[in-house]
Design a protein around this motif. Structure first.
Motif: not given
Lengths: 741, 177
Positions: A199-209, A329-339, A365-368
């Motif tokens: 995730t390219d969070i440092r350059d994102t304009r919108c982060l969705v958690l 430049a948006v990340i809909v974050h995939p999370g990590r613990h997703v079970t 700003g998305g996924f590198y």
């Protein structure tokens, strides 16, 4: 037939109990190479990468003038930490200093009808294991031996297992954690998210958690980049039934009704398509199945989702537009613990689809596009051919799982008539399966069917209380391990070397695996007597050396392939059946699953019960750190978060101790403190995972707080890849609590 | 010279890394701390606000602890930093009671201890351990008398507050809000 194991909490017979007449250190001590080359002894600071969590930040261990460990700080050149460790990494000194550490090998024995442990020499303990494994392999085949690991030792014991003829090597970090995310993203983009996340969070304009509580889960690089994104004014959108730390930093907080996330994701997809916010050029060039998707979501309006999620339609629209405006430049974050709920691969598919529509995959700003280096493979004999794996226990099921399922191997240890091989031996390295796998009754039933359980750990975690043989591994401050090579923006290598000699009679994982291999006649698979020789050989092949890495700790290599982001108009073939990003998954369809995610309602808590949600605290890693003196000092027990309305109804007050009981009558073993807070929804309760330890040898954390795993007896299995959904358990309160004096 | 710290509450996640970094850097015995985390939540679900702060000695310009110290152990050092000289301290604890921020504790070795802004590091041109370690980079340290210092610049740019200003202690730890 295995005799029924008893859980051994306290008693260990020392030399005074059953006298063996041999000191714990024996002939093997001489082969321990660090004694011969104590290069670290003259070094004021030694490089390491952290083992307190899986982020593996590289840093420096500093020593005091007297040679004691002083502090651990980040390595400025390291991309995982940027020179800044998290509290757990900084508190890593406590892993070394913990006086409750495992000190010597131990073997289960019976005295006067009571099971206990007796101290053993390494020679005896390893000989005991080798003999047992040989008998198991002879009778059932070596495939009936499984390895569970979480950490650096996995590579060495994995090599041993493969050399012996078993490929049943697993980590709970897959089926109990991030597995559905990888499968969902592979089905969409042909590639997983990997670790550290791309995730390219440092350059994102919108982060969705979505249920991802960055800041409480202290995945260092992501926490740092979220802070950078806040500085740059990025819009943060957090979806969580709990007012998390991340929610408090967000422009939009969506206090969703738990278990309805997929409805929200589908409604977002609906708005983004209907209002034309998707990246048309990207979608046309790179994706497959847009028209199917458009048709699929046409009725999934925010109004439809409102009835399910309790989120205002206007809020759903506004947040979808915020994402669309920031695209790509948006990340809909995939999370990590997703079970969570058993349809997790499909939920993560919806996350992947949303990212694809927004054109964020492969974009700044998305996924590198990460890159890592591979270490040169050293010559060793071929592994024997393997005829059976864990998959044979589940014919036709979980075919899309790309790694072994820890829970699957656990289940396949319980014999059933129609299966010709159940697992007979577990080697468990650095993972406390009692707290890690859901449904503890099931785990214990499996353990009771084993002929041999070997636990290799630094601490007397609960799993060691069920072991036949316990082997004390030294901590990461006291050993070399393989070079860290994780995917990142630039490929890097990092060295871990000992800062100090191993305390007590503990040994590095590599040494343990190699000595065991020697006893099993597999020495050829460990051609290097010690890791230094192997590392130096590998590093020299790469144009570095052990000496150089001891000085610098981290080395950045040049990127070999393509750019960090897709070039404009770049032709890209994705690793999917169609070669495109699959909005419509041909792979899932071929396997008989929904090609596009479908919302199905999940069971809701009955009257008087609340959904159990669990998570992380920034200063702890699961149960691994619960007894760490530095980190226990920051947080020594967990609390159950209860909404004030609920607390009023039950007459609960802050700091009162209660028990929780779930829908199956499973009760917390230890009482837990109440935290009445507005930060949790009224239909849910929340607690931090990793507390409520039932092992008296863990003196600081024994009986402190409660274990969520006690309450996770109902498991919703993901039919696509076998992930264990654990958020479908409901708890009620027992206010009468006996206080232990 | 006037050393000061500014801490961005918008970025702090309350992870407590500053606490452990201080403890290990300064050999603070386990069970004690020179800095700590405070979390304040306002409102009712779902209309909520939360502020997270890393707190420590405010190195006040008008320090009650220095004023009340009977031996002169508590004193102002270079740059206005409030310090304790352990071998002058008799451990009477008057300073602990006088501090409105509860920033001091009795060290088991018999003296009163607190944050020093890591002056031993600052003298070497390093930042305090907490500032250097913080994963969110939410802390800024420097000389307020230097208008170009990071702390001066960030305080000029952002709105800030101090804790319990009504106590009149003139604290030198600022919170960006």
């Amino acid at each position: 037939m295995a005799s029924r194991r008893e859980f051994i909490r306290v008693s260990t017979l020392g030399a005074g109990g059953i006298s063996l007449g041999i000191p714990a250190f024996t002939s093997l001590a001489k082969t321990f190479s660090q004694e011969d080359s104590p290069v670290f002894k003259s070094m004021r600071r030694t490089p390491t990468y952290c083992e307190v969590c899986f982020w593996k930040c590289a840093g420096w261990i500093y020593k005091k003038d007297n040679g004691d460990v002083w502090k651990i700080i980040g390595n400025d050149d390291d991309l995982h930490s940027n020179g800044r460790f998290c509290p757990r990494g900084t508190g890593g000194v406590g892993m070394y200093n913990d006086e409750d550490r495992l000190k010597t090998p131990m073997i289960r024995t019976e005295v006067d009808g009571k099971q206990t442990f007796r101290e053993a020499s390494w020679d005896e303990a390893l000989g005991f294991i080798a003999t047992k494994l040989e008998a198991i392999a002879k009778e059932h085949g070596p495939e009936c031996i499984a390895l569970f690991s979480h950490g650096s030792g996995g590579k060495y014991f994995g090599n041993l297992l493969k050399a012996y003829g078993s490929n049943n090597i697993t980590a709970p970090s897959y089926a109990q954690c991030r597995g559905p995310r990888e499968v969902g993203f592979i089905a969409t983009f042909g590639e997983g998210v990997e670790s550290p996340e791309r995730t390219d969070i440092r350059d994102t304009r919108c982060l969705v958690l979505i249920g991802s509580h960055i800041g409480e889960n202290m995945h260092n690089g992501q926490v740092q980049e979220m802070s950078d994104a806040i500085d740059k004014g990025a819009t943060i959108i957090t979806v969580d039934p709990r007012y998390s730390t991340a929610a408090s930093k967000s422009k939009f907080w969506l206090p969703i009704k738990p278990a309805t996330d997929l409805a929200l994701l589908l409604a977002w997809i609906h708005v983004i398509i209907e209002e034309g916010y998707y990246d048309k050029e990207y979608v046309e060039k790179y994706t497959f199945g847009f028209e199917y998707l458009k048709d699929h979501v046409k009725n999934m309006t925010p109004e439809w989702a409102y009835g399910i999620t309790t989120l205002e339609p206007q809020l759903i629209r506004e947040t979808a537009r915020a994402m669309g405006s920031a695209s790509p430049a948006v990340i809909v974050h995939p999370g990590r613990h997703v079970t969570w709920y058993g349809d997790d691969t499909q939920r993560l598919r919806a996350v992947a689809i949303l990212n694809a529509l927004l054109g964020s995959w492969g974009r700044r700003g998305g996924f590198y596009r990460p890159e890592k280096v591979s270490m040169p493979a050293y010559p060793h004999p071929e592994y024997p051919k393997i005829s059976r794996t864990w998959r044979d226990a589940f014919p036709g099921k979980y075919e899309l799982a790309d790694l072994a399922l820890a829970s699957g191997i656990c289940d396949a240890t319980i014999p059933v008539a129609e299966r010709d091989c159940s697992f007979k031996a577990w080697i468990v390295n650095g993972t406390n399966l009692i707290e890690t796998l859901p449904n503890q009754d099931n785990t214990l039933q499996a353990i009771n069917n084993l002929d041999l359980l070997v636990a290799i750990d630094t601490m007397p975690m609960e799993i060691t209380g069920w072991a036949d043989v316990i082997l004390p591994e030294c901590t990461y401050l006291e050993r070399y391990d393989l070079i860290r090579t994780s995917p990142h923006r630039e490929p890097q290598i990092a060295l871990r070397m000992p800062a100090v000699s191993p305390k007590y009679d503990s040994k590095p994982g590599y040494w343990i695996a190699r000595e065991l291999a020697k006893k099993m006649g597999l020495a050829d698979h460990f051609p290097h007597e010690n890791l230094e020789d192997l590392l130096d050989w590998q590093l020299k092949k790469m144009g570095s050396s052990l000496e150089e890495m001891q000085r610098i700790g981290v080395k950045t290599m040049a990127r070999e392939y393509d750019d960090l982001y897709f070039a404009p108009g770049e032709e890209i073939e994705f690793y999917t059946n169609t070669g495109k990003i699959e909005l419509y998954s041909t792979e899932l369809e071929a396997k008989g699953f929904d090609p596009m995610p479908v919302y199905t309602p999940h069971e809701e808590p009955p009257d008087g019960y609340y959904r159990l949600i669990y998570g992380r605290a920034p200063m702890h890693t699961f149960s691994r750190t619960s007894n760490n003196p530095n980190l226990t000092d920051l947080m020594e027990e967990n609390a159950v978060w209860i909404n004030p309305k609920v607390a009023r109804e039950w007459g609960l007050e802050n700091d009162q101790y209660i028990h929780l009981i779930n829908q199956d009558g499973k009760k917390t073993q230890f009482p837990i403190k109440v935290r009445v807070t507005e930060r949790i929804r009224w239909d849910s309760v929340y607690m931090v995972h990793g507390f409520g330890h039932d092992q008296k040898k863990l003196k600081r954390c024994y009986g402190k707080g409660a274990s969520d795993t006690n309450l996770i007896s109902k498991v919703h299995i993901d039919p696509i890849m076998g992930g264990t959904g654990m958020r479908g358990n409901f708890v009620s309160f027992i206010t009468e609590v006996e206080v232990e004096s | 010279m006037r050393y000061a710290m500014a801490i961005d509450t918008k970025k702090c996640v309350g992870c407590s890394d500053c606490v452990v970094a201080c403890q290990t850097e300064n050999n603070v015995p386990i069970g004690f701390c020179r800095d700590w985390i405070v979390e304040v939540t306002d409102g009712t679900y779902p209309q909520l606000e939360m502020e997270i702060r890393s707190e420590r000695c405010n190195h006040c310009d008008n320090s009650p602890c220095v004023r009340c110290c009977p031996t002169g152990a508590s004193h102002y050092g270079d740059g206005g930093i409030v310090l304790v000289t352990p071998n002058k301290c008799i451990g009477c604890g008057a300073c602990i009671v006088s501090c409105p921020y509860d920033a001091r504790y009795s060290h088991p070795d018999g003296y009163v201890d607190k944050c020093t802004f890591c002056i031993h590091r600052v003298e070497k041109g390093l930042s305090p351990a907490c500032v250097a370690a913080c994963p969110t980079k939410c802390m800024y340290f420097g000389d307020l008398d230097d208008p170009k210092s990071e702390v001066s610049l960030v305080l000029k740019k952002r709105k800030s507050k101090t804790l319990i200003p009504e106590a009149g202690t003139k604290p030198q730890v600022y919170y960006l809000i």
